[in-house]
Design an enzyme around this catalytic site. Sequence first.
Site, PDB file in Angstrom:
ATOM      1  N   LYS A 180      36.838  31.726  60.575  1.00  0.00           N
ATOM      2  CA  LYS A 180      36.535  30.418  60.857  1.00  0.00           C
ATOM      3  C   LYS A 180      36.172  30.158  61.986  1.00  0.00           C
ATOM      4  O   LYS A 180      35.332  28.928  62.087  1.00  0.00           O
ATOM      5  CB  LYS A 180      37.483  30.063  60.036  1.00  0.00           C
ATOM      6  CG  LYS A 180      37.743  30.533  58.413  1.00  0.00           C
ATOM      7  CD  LYS A 180      37.794  29.232  57.379  1.00  0.00           C
ATOM      8  CE  LYS A 180      38.361  29.751  55.702  1.00  0.00           C
ATOM      9  NZ  LYS A 180      37.863  29.379  55.172  1.00  0.00           N
ATOM     10  N   LYS A 189      33.108  41.026  51.360  1.00  0.00           N
ATOM     11  CA  LYS A 189      34.084  41.415  50.136  1.00  0.00           C
ATOM     12  C   LYS A 189      33.647  40.682  49.223  1.00  0.00           C
ATOM     13  O   LYS A 189      33.131  39.574  49.538  1.00  0.00           O
ATOM     14  CB  LYS A 189      35.183  40.965  50.873  1.00  0.00           C
ATOM     15  CG  LYS A 189      36.831  41.101  50.651  1.00  0.00           C
ATOM     16  CD  LYS A 189      37.865  40.873  51.346  1.00  0.00           C
ATOM     17  CE  LYS A 189      38.810  39.554  50.135  1.00  0.00           C
ATOM     18  NZ  LYS A 189      39.240  39.014  50.450  1.00  0.00           N
ATOM     19  N   LYS A 238      36.308  35.492  45.049  1.00  0.00           N
ATOM     20  CA  LYS A 238      36.613  33.970  44.467  1.00  0.00           C
ATOM     21  C   LYS A 238      36.021  32.804  44.824  1.00  0.00           C
ATOM     22  O   LYS A 238      35.369  32.219  43.947  1.00  0.00           O
ATOM     23  CB  LYS A 238      38.056  34.085  43.707  1.00  0.00           C
ATOM     24  CG  LYS A 238      38.842  33.654  44.545  1.00  0.00           C
ATOM     25  CD  LYS A 238      40.071  33.195  43.663  1.00  0.00           C
ATOM     26  CE  LYS A 238      41.094  34.337  44.210  1.00  0.00           C
ATOM     27  NZ  LYS A 238      41.420  34.643  45.138  1.00  0.00           N
TER      28      LYS A 238
HETATM   29  N1  AQP Z   1      37.275  42.062  46.739  1.00  0.00           N
HETATM   30  C1  AQP Z   1      38.660  42.680  46.578  1.00  0.00           C
HETATM   31  N2  AQP Z   1      38.791  44.264  46.786  1.00  0.00           N
HETATM   32  C2  AQP Z   1      39.680  44.652  46.834  1.00  0.00           C
HETATM   33  N3  AQP Z   1      40.762  43.873  46.629  1.00  0.00           N
HETATM   34  C3  AQP Z   1      40.606  42.552  46.574  1.00  0.00           C
HETATM   35  N4  AQP Z   1      41.483  41.643  47.402  1.00  0.00           N
HETATM   36  C4  AQP Z   1      41.325  39.855  46.613  1.00  0.00           C
HETATM   37  N5  AQP Z   1      39.895  40.972  47.118  1.00  0.00           N
HETATM   38  C5  AQP Z   1      39.630  41.935  46.514  1.00  0.00           C
HETATM   39  C6  AQP Z   1      42.978  41.588  46.794  1.00  0.00           C
HETATM   40  O1  AQP Z   1      43.849  40.652  45.664  1.00  0.00           O
HETATM   41  C7  AQP Z   1      45.061  40.222  46.478  1.00  0.00           C
HETATM   42  C8  AQP Z   1      44.953  38.289  46.229  1.00  0.00           C
HETATM   43  O2  AQP Z   1      44.423  38.694  47.643  1.00  0.00           O
HETATM   44  P1  AQP Z   1      43.906  36.631  47.268  1.00  0.00           P
HETATM   45  O3  AQP Z   1      42.748  36.736  46.149  1.00  0.00           O
HETATM   46  O4  AQP Z   1      45.188  36.126  47.155  1.00  0.00           O
HETATM   47  O5  AQP Z   1      43.691  36.545  48.611  1.00  0.00           O
HETATM   48  P2  AQP Z   1      41.554  36.734  48.958  1.00  0.00           P
HETATM   49  O6  AQP Z   1      41.398  38.292  49.497  1.00  0.00           O
HETATM   50  O7  AQP Z   1      41.787  35.934  49.946  1.00  0.00           O
HETATM   51  O8  AQP Z   1      41.023  36.154  48.436  1.00  0.00           O
HETATM   52  P3  AQP Z   1      39.553  36.197  48.063  1.00  0.00           P
HETATM   53  O9  AQP Z   1      39.056  36.146  46.764  1.00  0.00           O
HETATM   54  O10 AQP Z   1      38.741  36.257  48.882  1.00  0.00           O
HETATM   55  O11 AQP Z   1      40.277  34.286  48.215  1.00  0.00           O
HETATM   56  P4  AQP Z   1      39.665  33.487  49.050  1.00  0.00           P
HETATM   57  O12 AQP Z   1      37.760  33.245  48.799  1.00  0.00           O
HETATM   58  O13 AQP Z   1      39.321  32.623  48.713  1.00  0.00           O
HETATM   59  O14 AQP Z   1      39.401  33.493  50.086  1.00  0.00           O
HETATM   60  C9  AQP Z   1      45.258  41.027  47.645  1.00  0.00           C
HETATM   61  O15 AQP Z   1      45.999  42.112  48.089  1.00  0.00           O
HETATM   62  C10 AQP Z   1      43.693  41.028  48.362  1.00  0.00           C
HETATM   63  O16 AQP Z   1      43.647  42.068  48.875  1.00  0.00           O
END
Ligand code: AQP
Length: 328
Positions: free
Chosen positions: A111, A193, A196
């Site tokens: 960021k 990646k 969401k």
């Molecule tokens: N794309 C992914 N591939 C594999 N594993 C994933 N995880 C999330 N996205 C992927 C795994 O899901 C668990 C929970 O993650 P999270 O949703 O709490 O946090 P994050 O990884 O920050 O997810 P996002 O979707 O990328 O959130 P935002 O968009 O809000 O930043 C973890 O074990 C993660 O590794």
Amino acid sequence: MKRMLSGIKPSGQLTLGNYIGALRNFVNYQDEYEMFVFIANLHCITVYQDPQELRTNLRDAATLYLACGLDPKKATIFLQSDIKEHAQLGFILACNSYQGELNRMTQYKEKIAKKEKSITVGLYTYPVLMASDIIIYDCDFVPVGEDQKQHVELARDIAERFNNNYGQTFNIPQPLIPQVGARIMDLVDPTKKMSKSDDNAKGCIYLLDDLKIARKKIMSAVTDNEANVHYDKTKQPGISNLLTIMSSLTTEPIASIEARYQGIGYGTFKKEVADVVCVTLASIQDRYHQIKASDILDQVLADGAKKVSAIASKKLHEVQVKIGIEIK
Ligand code: AQP
């Protein structure tokens, strides 16, 4: 039985990445470990969330935990903010952590690199809250996707430091990273990646996506001009991602899928990937609607909170005595 903890931050609708990288592994682990799975609602608010949408996302996420196969008789499911001790221990741990450690956390660094203006203090310090989430329960293992390994390492460092300063208090947790599917990539830009909260929903399969839309997203996924279904993350990131998705959902090894697709076009391959994804989504969505209609969710979360709060309050008390802030 060894104890395992993990959580998902419903900062949007849960994705296929969450399912492959996290949820389906939790389901496999629930027979083998004492499994605690929480909904990380405090982590969500490190970035502004519309309150109404957030409430919907939290309920959907908890319902999806059950729909993906978590069984409340085996796994303890709870809402992070229901256990006030997480935040209180989080502050104590913040007083035992260093700015340099938080400056090195990837999400914050990214960021800063993008020169984002409104980075909240919560976003900067949430890795310490995550350390608290983990070590308050003396977990042995934390299953995470590749991107979250750094957070578990910070939790380990903080726990070790606290133990050295105040005597043995916390168990040192270990991260568990899945061998396949630890990082599902965006379908439009397969070098990043699948997330969401990404602005472009076309790159992301949501677990509650309409099946026709999910199929369309896979069929339009970015590939390359190599005309060869082959796993090479550098030269063919899009095809490699689709191979990972297919292999994760079917357990067929990537090499075997590659062999089946020798000389066959990307269109046919994508159609099979879309079929596999839609079968998975359809079965999750069926269970999701049944659970939603059954109204069991509030009881599941209340039972989960009751169980873990006893453990969390005992640990917090132990910590407060050790650091000298209790006067009784
Ligand atoms: N794309 C992914 N591939 C594999 N594993 C994933 N995880 C999330 N996205 C992927 C795994 O899901 C668990 C929970 O993650 P999270 O949703 O709490 O946090 P994050 O990884 O920050 O997810 P996002 O979707 O990328 O959130 P935002 O968009 O809000 O930043 C973890 O074990 C993660 O590794």
